[in-house]
Each structure stands twice: as C-alpha cells, then as structure tokens.
Design a protein around this motif. Structure first.
Motif, PDB file in Angstrom:
ATOM      1  N   LYS A 211      87.200 102.125 123.512  1.00 45.98           N
ATOM      2  CA  LYS A 211      88.350 102.746 124.166  1.00 45.98           C
ATOM      3  C   LYS A 211      89.185 101.716 124.918  1.00 45.98           C
ATOM      4  O   LYS A 211      90.408 101.865 125.034  1.00 45.98           O
ATOM      5  CB  LYS A 211      87.873 103.844 125.116  1.00 45.98           C
ATOM      6  N   ALA A 212      88.536 100.673 125.423  1.00 46.98           N
ATOM      7  CA  ALA A 212      89.268  99.619 126.127  1.00 46.98           C
ATOM      8  C   ALA A 212      90.215  98.896 125.179  1.00 46.98           C
ATOM      9  O   ALA A 212      91.377  98.626 125.517  1.00 46.98           O
ATOM     10  CB  ALA A 212      88.282  98.631 126.749  1.00 46.98           C
ATOM     11  N   LEU A 213      89.725  98.595 123.972  1.00 55.03           N
ATOM     12  CA  LEU A 213      90.587  97.926 123.000  1.00 55.03           C
ATOM     13  C   LEU A 213      91.697  98.861 122.534  1.00 55.03           C
ATOM     14  O   LEU A 213      92.842  98.441 122.336  1.00 55.03           O
ATOM     15  CB  LEU A 213      89.759  97.441 121.808  1.00 55.03           C
ATOM     16  N   ARG A 214      91.365 100.126 122.385  1.00 58.15           N
ATOM     17  CA  ARG A 214      92.380 101.107 121.985  1.00 58.15           C
ATOM     18  C   ARG A 214      93.447 101.249 123.065  1.00 58.15           C
ATOM     19  O   ARG A 214      94.623 101.491 122.763  1.00 58.15           O
ATOM     20  CB  ARG A 214      91.719 102.454 121.698  1.00 58.15           C
ATOM     21  N   LYS A 215      93.051 101.101 124.307  1.00 59.48           N
ATOM     22  CA  LYS A 215      94.006 101.155 125.410  1.00 59.48           C
ATOM     23  C   LYS A 215      95.070 100.067 125.263  1.00 59.48           C
ATOM     24  O   LYS A 215      96.249 100.289 125.554  1.00 59.48           O
ATOM     25  CB  LYS A 215      93.256 100.979 126.738  1.00 59.48           C
ATOM     26  N   ILE A 216      94.661  98.900 124.777  1.00 61.22           N
ATOM     27  CA  ILE A 216      95.590  97.781 124.640  1.00 61.22           C
ATOM     28  C   ILE A 216      96.504  97.949 123.433  1.00 61.22           C
ATOM     29  O   ILE A 216      97.707  97.705 123.501  1.00 61.22           O
ATOM     30  CB  ILE A 216      94.815  96.451 124.509  1.00 61.22           C
TER      31      ILE A 216
ATOM     32  N   ASP B  82      96.968  87.759 118.918  1.00 54.32           N
ATOM     33  CA  ASP B  82      97.358  88.694 119.977  1.00 54.32           C
ATOM     34  C   ASP B  82      96.130  89.313 120.636  1.00 54.32           C
ATOM     35  O   ASP B  82      96.130  89.577 121.842  1.00 54.32           O
ATOM     36  CB  ASP B  82      98.238  89.798 119.400  1.00 54.32           C
ATOM     37  N   LEU B  83      95.103  89.555 119.843  1.00 56.05           N
ATOM     38  CA  LEU B  83      93.874  90.123 120.376  1.00 56.05           C
ATOM     39  C   LEU B  83      93.280  89.214 121.447  1.00 56.05           C
ATOM     40  O   LEU B  83      92.929  89.666 122.548  1.00 56.05           O
ATOM     41  CB  LEU B  83      92.872  90.330 119.238  1.00 56.05           C
ATOM     42  N   ILE B  84      93.180  87.928 121.143  1.00 57.52           N
ATOM     43  CA  ILE B  84      92.608  86.969 122.091  1.00 57.52           C
ATOM     44  C   ILE B  84      93.442  86.908 123.366  1.00 57.52           C
ATOM     45  O   ILE B  84      92.916  86.976 124.483  1.00 57.52           O
ATOM     46  CB  ILE B  84      92.513  85.573 121.442  1.00 57.52           C
ATOM     47  N   VAL B  85      94.748  86.788 123.199  1.00 55.68           N
ATOM     48  CA  VAL B  85      95.630  86.619 124.354  1.00 55.68           C
ATOM     49  C   VAL B  85      95.645  87.867 125.234  1.00 55.68           C
ATOM     50  O   VAL B  85      95.519  87.789 126.465  1.00 55.68           O
ATOM     51  CB  VAL B  85      97.059  86.268 123.893  1.00 55.68           C
ATOM     52  N   LYS B  86      95.772  89.037 124.623  1.00 57.96           N
ATOM     53  CA  LYS B  86      95.900  90.262 125.419  1.00 57.96           C
ATOM     54  C   LYS B  86      94.587  90.657 126.084  1.00 57.96           C
ATOM     55  O   LYS B  86      94.586  91.139 127.229  1.00 57.96           O
ATOM     56  CB  LYS B  86      96.432  91.394 124.545  1.00 57.96           C
ATOM     57  N   VAL B  87      93.474  90.467 125.390  1.00 61.64           N
ATOM     58  CA  VAL B  87      92.183  90.765 126.017  1.00 61.64           C
ATOM     59  C   VAL B  87      91.957  89.840 127.205  1.00 61.64           C
ATOM     60  O   VAL B  87      91.511  90.271 128.274  1.00 61.64           O
ATOM     61  CB  VAL B  87      91.036  90.636 124.993  1.00 61.64           C
ATOM     62  N   ARG B  88      92.294  88.588 127.030  1.00 59.76           N
ATOM     63  CA  ARG B  88      92.156  87.643 128.145  1.00 59.76           C
ATOM     64  C   ARG B  88      93.013  88.069 129.326  1.00 59.76           C
ATOM     65  O   ARG B  88      92.565  88.103 130.475  1.00 59.76           O
ATOM     66  CB  ARG B  88      92.532  86.241 127.671  1.00 59.76           C
TER      67      ARG B  88
ATOM     68  N   SER C 148      95.172  96.390 133.210  1.00 62.07           N
ATOM     69  CA  SER C 148      93.932  95.651 133.374  1.00 62.07           C
ATOM     70  C   SER C 148      92.791  96.409 132.718  1.00 62.07           C
ATOM     71  O   SER C 148      92.879  97.613 132.464  1.00 62.07           O
ATOM     72  CB  SER C 148      93.614  95.442 134.863  1.00 62.07           C
ATOM     73  N   LEU C 149      91.725  95.682 132.444  1.00 63.25           N
ATOM     74  CA  LEU C 149      90.480  96.283 131.984  1.00 63.25           C
ATOM     75  C   LEU C 149      89.463  96.127 133.104  1.00 63.25           C
ATOM     76  O   LEU C 149      89.113  95.007 133.481  1.00 63.25           O
ATOM     77  CB  LEU C 149      89.981  95.590 130.710  1.00 63.25           C
ATOM     78  N   GLY C 150      89.014  97.237 133.644  1.00 66.81           N
ATOM     79  CA  GLY C 150      88.109  97.204 134.784  1.00 66.81           C
ATOM     80  C   GLY C 150      86.650  97.222 134.386  1.00 66.81           C
ATOM     81  O   GLY C 150      86.290  97.336 133.208  1.00 66.81           O
ATOM     82  N   GLY C 151      85.798  97.137 135.400  1.00 63.39           N
ATOM     83  CA  GLY C 151      84.363  97.142 135.171  1.00 63.39           C
ATOM     84  C   GLY C 151      83.845  98.457 134.618  1.00 63.39           C
ATOM     85  O   GLY C 151      82.770  98.508 134.016  1.00 63.39           O
ATOM     86  N   ASN C 152      84.599  99.529 134.811  1.00 65.52           N
ATOM     87  CA  ASN C 152      84.206 100.814 134.235  1.00 65.52           C
ATOM     88  C   ASN C 152      84.591 100.920 132.762  1.00 65.52           C
ATOM     89  O   ASN C 152      84.190 101.868 132.077  1.00 65.52           O
ATOM     90  CB  ASN C 152      84.856 101.957 135.020  1.00 65.52           C
ATOM     91  N   GLU C 153      85.358  99.949 132.263  1.00 68.18           N
ATOM     92  CA  GLU C 153      85.762  99.934 130.855  1.00 68.18           C
ATOM     93  C   GLU C 153      84.995  98.877 130.061  1.00 68.18           C
ATOM     94  O   GLU C 153      84.587  99.113 128.924  1.00 68.18           O
ATOM     95  CB  GLU C 153      87.271  99.675 130.757  1.00 68.18           C
ATOM     96  N   ILE C 154      84.817  97.707 130.653  1.00 70.55           N
ATOM     97  CA  ILE C 154      83.997  96.660 130.035  1.00 70.55           C
ATOM     98  C   ILE C 154      82.678  96.641 130.803  1.00 70.55           C
ATOM     99  O   ILE C 154      82.500  95.888 131.761  1.00 70.55           O
ATOM    100  CB  ILE C 154      84.691  95.284 130.086  1.00 70.55           C
TER     101      ILE C 154
END
Length: 302
Positions: free
Chosen positions: A216-221, A246-252, A265-271
């Motif tokens: 879901k975190a990746l889908r959010k992006i 784009d995957l590398i850059v945006k996840v970072r 942002s991706l928080g601790g409740n997502e990752i």
C-alpha cells in the motif's frame, strides 16, 4: 596477484583466488584485475560478477551475480564462464567483446576520481545487499545513481542526431536551474538514452511475503501512474524497467525525507519492516544501475 587496491581502503580481486568453484570462470590474463586496471573496468566487473571485495577489516564479499541481465531475476554465476557472460551482456549492443574490453586499457587516469567514487558506492551497495543489509544497500544505490546523473547531459549531446534544435531541446531539460538537480536531469534523459526495448521491459515486484502495508505504501506513491500496475490481491506490482529510476528516487524522497505536513512521506506505520521493504528493490535497482552504466560507457565508443 590479480587484485586492485583503492585508496588503501578496499581491495578487489579475482574470485577464483578465494573460491575454487570459480577456477574456470576467468583464467585468461588480459581480462583479470591488476594494479593498473582502470576504475571504469572494475565497475564493469563489479556489475558482471566474478570478483571479490574487501573493505577495511571486514570479511570478504564475493560478487557472484550478473546484474546486467534480469530474466526474470538477476542471474547468479553458478558454472558460468567470463567470456560467455560478457557476450550475453554485449550481444544486444552488437559490440565486439575483445575490442570492448580492450577499450578500457589506458584509461587509468581518465576521470579517475569520478569513477573511483562511483566504484565505492556500487561496491558498498552490492556488498550490503549480499550481507542482507538492504536499507544500507539502497542508500548506496541512490548515491551511485546521483553519481551517474552528473554524466547525463554529456551523454545526451553525444547521442544527438544533429545540431538542429539540439540546443533548445537540451536547454529545456535543465528547466529552472535554481530548482533542477542532477536527478532532475536523469528523469528527462533516461528515456532518451536507454534502448526502447530495455526501457519498456516488464519487471514484477513481489510483495507476497511482506506486510500489506508495504504494498500500500508503494501504491500511495504511484497510484496515478499507468506504468505501475498493482495487483488486486496486494501481492505484485508490475513496472516497466525504465521507471525503476523514478521508483528509487521517489521511495528515497518519501521515506528518508519526512514531510508530515504535506502528506508526502512514508511513515513507520507504512514501512513496518524497513529491511524487508528495501529488499524488494535490491536486485532490480542494481540491475537498473548496471544497465545505466553500460549505456554511459558504450556511448563513448559508438
């Protein structure tokens, strides 16, 4: 001894010195590592595999995967032969293998500091991945990608078909110079310099053994991006290979830059399991970087 020492920090050597199972991998003298080997060639070998890496006082790590090929996953070098692996990498480019490897000769001092720095980031990323330290591996992967992006403007000019409209198109890639970064160049250049078949090749990210929060975190992006296809069962994501950039850059950006107020942002409740999450991108990220590097080097000899 077939080895290369970088800044008294790292040593690169032929893997057959340490592992008998690789005794037949690269017996020839011309392609083996030595003191005078160019950093460019060692980068090529790090991605191709068949060498060992030691950093400071840490244990030796064997690079035993060919990151140039991914079908459907990065291939290990079990029972492989060096020249066959080189042929597998270069045959789609219609390059003569001995001439290609010979082109590395005499390039020891050319952009030496740049390639040495890039080599360290690549080696640290592969080494961390081999040790299952995938967050660390991703960080060095990202730093290596930034290194490559410095070279992209020159690569575009090298590949331009002619002078007509080249200046205006090249200028447009820079956009607002105050806001544009090297990674911004990369996003615009990558589709220009990567082979269409390679760029559009499908790769599947497997989340079947991970918490559903990661999917879901990746889908959010990328939920509004047609190049990312999300499985209804929250298990797989299909993406074209060129968009790994784009995957590398945006996840970072979304995980390591916490911008809560902007919901970007991706928080601790997502990752929830960071090392497990970044394991998903380890091989495909290095594979993308390997092909990126191959484009960069071969473009100088087309």
């Amino acid at each position: 001894m077939s080895s290369y020492v970088l800044n008294d920090i790292c040593e690169f050597s032929e893997i057959d010195i340490h592992e008998h199972s690789f005794a037949n991998f690269n017996p020839g003298d011309s392609s083996r590592l030595k003191v005078s080997t160019s950093p460019e060639y060692i980068v090529f070998r790090a991605f191709l595999g068949g060498i060992s890496f030691v950093k400071a006082d840490e244990e030796r790590v064997d690079f035993d995967k060919n990151y140039y090929l991914i079908e459907p996953q990065v291939q290990s070098l079990d029972s492989a032969i060096f020249w066959e692996e080189v042929e597998n990498v270069l045959s789609p480019l219609a390059f003569d293998e001995p001439m290609f490897l010979g082109s590395f000769e005499g390039r020891y001092l050319e952009n030496k500091k740049f390639y040495e720095s890039f080599l360290l980031e690549v080696s640290y990323s592969i080494s961390a991945s081999k040790k299952n330290n995938f967050v660390e591996s991703f960080l060095h992967l990202y730093r290596a990608l930034e290194h490559m992006c410095y070279a992209l403007p020159l690569l575009y000019l090298k590949r331009a078909d002619g002078y007509e409209k080249t200046y205006d198109e090249f200028k447009s890639f820079f956009g607002d110079e105050k806001k544009q970064s090297e990674l911004g160049f990369g996003k615009k250049f990558i589709k220009k310099i990567m082979d269409t078949n390679v760029y559009s090749a499908n790769f599947r990210l497997d989340f079947s053994q991970q918490p559903e929060q990661h999917f879901k975190a990746l889908r959010k992006i990328f939920h509004n991006d047609d190049d990312f296809v999300f499985d209804d069962d929250l298990m797989y994501v299909d993406v074209c290979f060129g968009r790994i950039y784009d995957l590398i850059v945006k996840v970072r950006n979304m995980y390591f830059h916490y911008l809560y107020s902007k919901n970007y942002s991706l928080g601790g409740n997502e990752i929830v399991l960071p090392n497990k999450f970044f394991e998903t991108f380890a091989d495909v990220g290095l594979c993308f970087l390997a092909n990126f590097y191959l484009i960069a080097f071969t473009s100088k000899y087309e």
